[in-house]
Write a protein that holds these residues in place. Structure first.
Motif, PDB file in Angstrom:
ATOM      1  N   THR A 241      70.129  56.695  35.725  1.00 55.76           N
ATOM      2  CA  THR A 241      71.413  57.094  36.747  1.00 55.76           C
ATOM      3  C   THR A 241      70.826  57.624  38.121  1.00 55.76           C
ATOM      4  OG1 THR A 241      71.582  59.123  35.561  1.00 55.76           O
ATOM      5  CG2 THR A 241      73.311  57.235  35.195  1.00 55.76           C
TER       6      THR A 241
ATOM      7  N   LYS B  68      78.874  50.240  29.091  1.00 52.18           N
ATOM      8  CA  LYS B  68      78.864  49.244  27.929  1.00 52.18           C
ATOM      9  C   LYS B  68      80.112  49.781  26.909  1.00 52.18           C
ATOM     10  CE  LYS B  68      73.936  47.948  27.845  1.00 52.18           C
ATOM     11  NZ  LYS B  68      72.706  47.917  26.633  1.00 52.18           N
TER      12      LYS B  68
ATOM     13  N   LYS C  85      69.574  43.158  37.740  1.00 55.06           N
ATOM     14  CA  LYS C  85      70.630  43.761  36.673  1.00 55.06           C
ATOM     15  C   LYS C  85      69.803  44.374  35.505  1.00 55.06           C
ATOM     16  CE  LYS C  85      73.525  39.544  37.372  1.00 55.06           C
ATOM     17  NZ  LYS C  85      73.962  38.166  36.891  1.00 55.06           N
TER      18      LYS C  85
ATOM     19  N   GLU D 151      68.587  47.595  33.330  1.00 54.41           N
ATOM     20  CA  GLU D 151      69.065  49.183  33.357  1.00 54.41           C
ATOM     21  C   GLU D 151      68.035  50.110  33.782  1.00 54.41           C
ATOM     22  OE1 GLU D 151      70.044  49.599  28.979  1.00 54.41           O
ATOM     23  OE2 GLU D 151      71.364  47.881  28.973  1.00 54.41           O
TER      24      GLU D 151
ATOM     25  N   GLU E  23      76.982  52.181  38.271  1.00 58.44           N
ATOM     26  CA  GLU E  23      77.412  53.013  37.060  1.00 58.44           C
ATOM     27  C   GLU E  23      78.273  52.160  36.362  1.00 58.44           C
ATOM     28  OE1 GLU E  23      76.815  57.758  38.232  1.00 58.44           O
ATOM     29  OE2 GLU E  23      78.920  56.695  38.489  1.00 58.44           O
TER      30      GLU E  23
ATOM     31  N   TYR F 236      78.173  44.818  27.508  1.00 60.58           N
ATOM     32  CA  TYR F 236      78.504  45.308  28.914  1.00 60.58           C
ATOM     33  C   TYR F 236      80.103  45.111  29.073  1.00 60.58           C
ATOM     34  CZ  TYR F 236      73.868  45.621  30.509  1.00 60.58           C
ATOM     35  OH  TYR F 236      72.299  46.176  30.610  1.00 60.58           O
TER      36      TYR F 236
ATOM     37  N   PRO G  90      75.960  40.498  32.730  1.00 58.33           N
ATOM     38  CA  PRO G  90      76.453  41.568  33.593  1.00 58.33           C
ATOM     39  C   PRO G  90      76.664  41.056  34.924  1.00 58.33           C
ATOM     40  CG  PRO G  90      74.070  41.906  32.766  1.00 58.33           C
ATOM     41  CD  PRO G  90      74.727  40.790  32.068  1.00 58.33           C
TER      42      PRO G  90
ATOM     43  N   ASN H  14      78.638  48.772  36.473  1.00 58.03           N
ATOM     44  CA  ASN H  14      77.879  47.779  35.939  1.00 58.03           C
ATOM     45  C   ASN H  14      77.274  47.792  34.900  1.00 58.03           C
ATOM     46  OD1 ASN H  14      79.179  46.211  38.108  1.00 58.03           O
ATOM     47  ND2 ASN H  14      77.297  45.920  39.452  1.00 58.03           N
ATOM     48  N   GLY H  15      76.863  49.106  34.831  1.00 63.56           N
ATOM     49  CA  GLY H  15      75.993  49.603  33.672  1.00 63.56           C
ATOM     50  C   GLY H  15      76.824  49.906  32.504  1.00 63.56           C
TER      51      GLY H  15
ATOM     52  N   ARG I  98      73.632  55.109  32.386  1.00 61.65           N
ATOM     53  CA  ARG I  98      72.580  54.239  33.058  1.00 61.65           C
ATOM     54  C   ARG I  98      73.387  53.485  34.091  1.00 61.65           C
ATOM     55  NH1 ARG I  98      75.191  51.856  29.124  1.00 61.65           N
ATOM     56  NH2 ARG I  98      73.894  52.656  27.410  1.00 61.65           N
ATOM     57  N   GLN I  99      72.611  52.956  35.036  1.00 62.10           N
ATOM     58  CA  GLN I  99      73.107  51.867  35.852  1.00 62.10           C
ATOM     59  C   GLN I  99      72.219  50.563  36.121  1.00 62.10           C
ATOM     60  OE1 GLN I  99      72.729  53.233  40.155  1.00 62.10           O
ATOM     61  NE2 GLN I  99      70.839  54.512  39.677  1.00 62.10           N
ATOM     62  N   LEU I 100      72.845  49.445  36.550  1.00 59.44           N
ATOM     63  CA  LEU I 100      72.049  48.064  36.652  1.00 59.44           C
ATOM     64  C   LEU I 100      71.219  48.325  38.113  1.00 59.44           C
ATOM     65  CD1 LEU I 100      74.234  45.684  34.832  1.00 59.44           C
ATOM     66  CD2 LEU I 100      72.538  47.211  34.055  1.00 59.44           C
TER      67      LEU I 100
END
Length: 430
Positions: free
Chosen positions: A268, A228, A263, A265, A223, A310, A319, A225-226, A243-245
Motif C-alpha cells: 500500500t 480480496k 496487476k 500485488e 487499494e 479478487y 483482476p 483493485n487489490g 495491498r494494491q495492484l
C-alpha cells in the motif's frame, strides 16, 4: 543489482582492554549477531594509552546505545544503490521507484557518491541540497525526501551513528509546500443526492463495487483493485486494506502471468495505509452478492477461471486494471448528468461529506489511511474516544446515500449499534 551487503544487528559484544598495537595503542571489539556469527573490529592509531582508553569508553557508550558503526567502509553511491534496488524497489510503486531512481543516480551519487557513509555530515548534505536546488527546486524536494528515508534506514542498520540528513533544510528560496493539508475543491465533489444517484445507476455496470468502495469507504483506486474476499472479516464485518495492484519496478511481462504486468500485488501507499475498517451494511451485502457471482463463474468456467480471490474481477477471475473503470465511469457521469469529476474525487467526496458532518479530523485520517492528520490541526485525546465520539456522523451519511428501492423508499440499513460495536472491535485489535 546483486545484494552485496548483509546487514545484521548485533545482539552482544565484548570490548577488550587497551593494548599496544603496532607502534601505538588500541583495542578490539567483538560483535555477536543473531545467527551466532561474530566479527572482530580493531580500533588503533592512538598515540597514548590515555587517548586509547578515552576512545574505548566512547565505543562502549555507542555499543550500549546502539549507535556503534558496524559497517564503516561503505561508499554513499554503493549504499544508495543497495537501498534503492534491494530495499525500496519491492516496497514502492513503479512511478515512485522511477522518481527515486532519478534522484539517486542523477543527483545524489554524482554529488556525494564517492564519500564514505561514516564520514557524511550535515554540511555535505546541505551542500548537496544547494547544488540540486540550483538546477530544480522540485528535484531538490525529492532528493531531500530520499536522503531522509535512506539515512534513517542506514542508521537502523548501524551504517551511520545518526541520521545526518535529519534537520537539514533546503535553501530558503525554496518555498515550503503546505504540510498535512488535503486540498479538496468542493466544486469537484458530489453532493449526497448525487452520490445516491451514482450508486443506483452503477448497479447495472461492471464497476458497481468500485463505486461503492470509493464513495462509501473512501478507498484508493489501487487499494480497491487489490481487495480480496480473504480480506473480509465476515463475523465482525471489517475489511483489511493490505495491498494494491500495480507494476513492480523493473519487472517484465515474461516474469508474470499473461496480462498481469500492471496487476501485480504491491504494498500500500504507506504503512498507515495498511488498516482495518468497518464495512457499512450496504457494502457488506454487496460483497456477499458479488461473492455468489464469483462462485458461480468459478463453477461454470473451471478450466479458464483464475481463482485469485479478487473482489473486483472479470467473469474469468482476472483482476481489473488501473484504468478499467474509466470508460464506464465517464459514461455514468454523462448519462446521469453528474459533474465530470475524476474517479479519485469520489474519495474526496467521501471525505468532504464526513467533514461537513463534523466527523473528527483524526478519525477521517485513520479511515483514509493517511499517516498524519489530513488537515493541519492540534488534536489531543485517546484514539478510541475520538473515533467513538464521531461515529454518530456515519449513520446519516450512509443512510442518505442509500439507493432507493422500487417503492421509492431507502433500502433497509440496520441500527447504529452494530457500527459502534465494529469500531470498538477494530480499535481493540489495532
Amino acid at each position: 543489482m546483486e545484494n552485496k551487503f548483509d546487514f545484521k544487528k548485533y545482539v552482544d559484544y565484548k570490548v577488550y582492554s587497551v593494548t599496544t598495537i603496532k607502534k601505538g595503542y588500541g583495542f578490539r571489539v567483538v560483535l555477536k549477531f543473531t545467527d551466532d556469527t561474530s566479527v572482530t573490529q580493531q580500533h588503533a592509531g592512538f598515540k597514548t594509552k590515555k587517548e586509547a582508553n578515552a576512545g574505548r569508553d566512547e565505543v562502549v557508550g555507542q555499543l550500549h546505545h546502539g549507535t556503534y558503526i558496524v559497517y564503516g567502509k561503505i561508499k554513499v553511491a554503493d549504499f544508495m544503490e543497495y537501498w534503492l534496488e534491494d530495499v525500496m524497489r519491492k516496497r514502492i510503486a513503479d512511478n515512485t521507484y522511477n522518481s527515486y531512481k532519478n534522484a539517486v543516480y542523477n543527483y545524489i551519487s554524482p554529488g556525494i557518491g564517492k564519500m564514505y557513509m561514516s564520514t557524511l555530515n550535515q554540511g555535505y548534505i546541505r551542500k548537496l541540497y544547494n547544488s540540486v536546488t540550483d538546477q530544480s527546486e522540485n528535484v531538490a524536494r525529492l532528493v531531500k525526501t530520499v536522503m531522509n528515508t535512506a539515512m534513517e534506514y542506514a542508521k537502523a542498520k548501524n551504517v551511520i551513528a545518526v541520521n545526518c540528513a535529519e534537520g537539514v533544510m533546503l535553501p530558503k528560496k525554496v518555498k515550503k509546500k503546505a504540510y498535512r493539508i488535503l486540498k479538496i475543491d468542493v466544486q469537484r465533489t458530489l453532493t449526497i443526492p448525487q452520490v445516491a444517484q451514482l450508486i443506483e445507476a452503477s448497479k447495472e455496470t461492471p464497476i458497481y463495487m468500485q463505486i461503492l468502495f470509493a464513495v462509501l469507504m473512501g478507498l484508493r483506486r489501487g487499494e480497491i483493485n487489490g481487495l480480496k474476499y480473504s480480506d473480509v472479516d465476515y463475523i465482525n464485518r471489517t475489511l483489511k486494506i493490505q495491498r494494491q495492484l500495480g507494476k513492480i519496478p523493473n519487472s517484465r511481462a515474461e516474469d508474470v502471468l499473461p496480462k498481469m504486468l500492471t496487476k501485480q500485488e504491491i504494498p500500500t501507499k504507506t504503512e498507515s495505509s495498511n488498516r482495518e475498517v468497518p464495512i457499512p451494511d450496504f457494502v457488506f451485502e454487496a460483497i456477499l452478492e458479488q461473492r455468489r457471482i464469483y462462485e458461480k463463474n468459478r463453477r461454470r468456467r473451471k478450466r479458464e477461471f483464475r481463482d485469485l480471490d479478487y473482489i473486483c474481477c472479470s467473469t474469468y477471475g482476472n483482476p481489473r486494471s488501473k484504468s478499467y473503470h474509466q470508460k464506464y465511469y465517464k459514461e455514468l457521469l454523462e448519462s446521469q448528468g453528474l459533474p465530470d469529476i475524476h474517479f479519485h474525487q469520489l474519495r474526496n467526496t467521501y471525505t468532504t461529506i464526513l467533514l461537513k458532518n463534523d466527523f473528527n479530523i483524526k478519525g477521517i485520517s485513520h479511515m483514509l489511511g493517511h499517516s498524519k492528520e489530513i488537515i493541519s490541526a492540534d488534536i489531543y485525546g485517546d484514539t478510541q474516544e475520538i473515533i467513538e465520539d464521531c461515529l454518530y456522523a456515519i449513520e446519516p451519511f450512509i443512510e442518505a446515500v442509500m439507493p432507493k428501492n422500487g417503492k421509492g423508499e431507502y433500502y433497509d440499513y440496520s441500527d447504529m449499534e452494530e457500527i459502534e460495536s465494529l469500531a470498538k472491535e477494530y480499535l481493540r485489535a489495532a
